[in-house]
Design a protein around this motif. Structure first.
Motif, PDB file in Angstrom:
ATOM      1  N   THR A   6      45.982   9.068  57.600  1.00 37.22           N
ATOM      2  CA  THR A   6      47.126   9.660  58.273  1.00 37.22           C
ATOM      3  C   THR A   6      47.311  11.037  57.654  1.00 37.22           C
ATOM      4  OG1 THR A   6      48.139   7.495  58.546  1.00 37.22           O
ATOM      5  CG2 THR A   6      49.573   9.402  58.800  1.00 37.22           C
ATOM      6  N   GLN A   7      47.337  12.066  58.477  1.00 37.05           N
ATOM      7  CA  GLN A   7      47.383  13.446  57.977  1.00 37.05           C
ATOM      8  C   GLN A   7      48.670  14.141  58.394  1.00 37.05           C
ATOM      9  OE1 GLN A   7      44.597  15.026  56.251  1.00 37.05           O
ATOM     10  NE2 GLN A   7      46.231  16.467  55.787  1.00 37.05           N
ATOM     11  N   THR A   8      49.323  14.776  57.431  1.00 35.20           N
ATOM     12  CA  THR A   8      50.424  15.685  57.708  1.00 35.20           C
ATOM     13  C   THR A   8      49.999  17.033  57.145  1.00 35.20           C
ATOM     14  OG1 THR A   8      51.609  15.253  55.647  1.00 35.20           O
ATOM     15  CG2 THR A   8      52.112  13.798  57.504  1.00 35.20           C
ATOM     16  N   PRO A   9      50.742  18.103  57.383  1.00 34.44           N
ATOM     17  CA  PRO A   9      50.299  19.411  56.894  1.00 34.44           C
ATOM     18  C   PRO A   9      50.043  19.479  55.385  1.00 34.44           C
ATOM     19  CG  PRO A   9      52.039  19.700  58.495  1.00 34.44           C
ATOM     20  CD  PRO A   9      51.940  18.214  58.241  1.00 34.44           C
ATOM     21  N   ASP A  10      50.832  18.769  54.578  1.00 34.71           N
ATOM     22  CA  ASP A  10      50.642  18.885  53.133  1.00 34.71           C
ATOM     23  C   ASP A  10      50.366  17.556  52.441  1.00 34.71           C
ATOM     24  OD1 ASP A  10      53.160  18.009  53.717  1.00 34.71           O
ATOM     25  OD2 ASP A  10      54.163  19.173  52.168  1.00 34.71           O
ATOM     26  N   LEU A  11      50.063  16.513  53.221  1.00 32.44           N
ATOM     27  CA  LEU A  11      49.799  15.203  52.642  1.00 32.44           C
ATOM     28  C   LEU A  11      48.784  14.443  53.482  1.00 32.44           C
ATOM     29  CD1 LEU A  11      50.568  12.920  50.599  1.00 32.44           C
ATOM     30  CD2 LEU A  11      52.293  12.209  52.262  1.00 32.44           C
ATOM     31  N   MET A  12      47.785  13.875  52.804  1.00 29.75           N
ATOM     32  CA  MET A  12      46.823  12.978  53.439  1.00 29.75           C
ATOM     33  C   MET A  12      47.072  11.585  52.866  1.00 29.75           C
ATOM     34  SD  MET A  12      42.680  12.814  53.118  1.00 29.75           S
ATOM     35  CE  MET A  12      42.368  14.196  54.215  1.00 29.75           C
ATOM     36  N   ILE A  13      47.337  10.619  53.753  1.00 33.58           N
ATOM     37  CA  ILE A  13      47.518   9.235  53.322  1.00 33.58           C
ATOM     38  C   ILE A  13      46.270   8.472  53.732  1.00 33.58           C
ATOM     39  CG2 ILE A  13      48.905   7.152  53.455  1.00 33.58           C
ATOM     40  CD1 ILE A  13      51.248   8.962  54.379  1.00 33.58           C
ATOM     41  N   VAL A  14      45.592   7.885  52.750  1.00 36.53           N
ATOM     42  CA  VAL A  14      44.403   7.083  53.019  1.00 36.53           C
ATOM     43  C   VAL A  14      44.803   5.618  52.842  1.00 36.53           C
ATOM     44  CG1 VAL A  14      42.036   6.568  52.352  1.00 36.53           C
ATOM     45  CG2 VAL A  14      42.893   8.920  52.202  1.00 36.53           C
TER      46      VAL A  14
END
Length: 114
Positions: A6-14
């Motif tokens: 899951t990608q947001t502009p300043d965070l990647m959640i794996v």
């Protein structure tokens, strides 16, 4: 090893979609994580809420990912199950990683399965 991101502009959640990170899957875990985090970006949060077992090989794989990201791109952990949390505590890796209790307070972006 089933992972999705899951990608947001300043965070990647794996999200780890496996019950175990052990000797049998540690190399695959490292390879898939390396593929995911090669792009530049901000923080990386590893969701371990479905992982119920991690052994020393799995722990080593998580540490290797942290080292590969470097100091400018932190690797944080979230959703540790009791058994996994115990391994991090006993090995004192809970002092090395930022560990968040759950993902509920983190905004989710688009999800990409791998």
């Amino acid at each position: 090893m089933q992972l999705d991101c899951t990608q947001t502009p300043d965070l990647m959640i794996v999200h780890v979609r496996e019950a175990r990170i052990d000797a049998a899957g540690a190399i695959d875990f490292k390879d898939r994580m390396r593929d995911l985090v090669t792009a530049e970006g901000g923080r990386v949060l590893l969701d371990l809420s479905q992982v119920t077992f991690i052994d020393s090989s799995g722990l080593g794989a998580v540490v290797a990912v942290r080292k590969a990201l470097g100091p400018e791109r932190p690797l944080e952990l979230a959703g540790l199950t009791p058994a996994v949390e115990k391994v991090f505590r006993l090995t004192r890796m809970d002092t090395v990683f930022t560990i968040r209790p759950a993902l509920s307070d983190i905004a989710a972006g688009t999800q990409h399965a791998l």
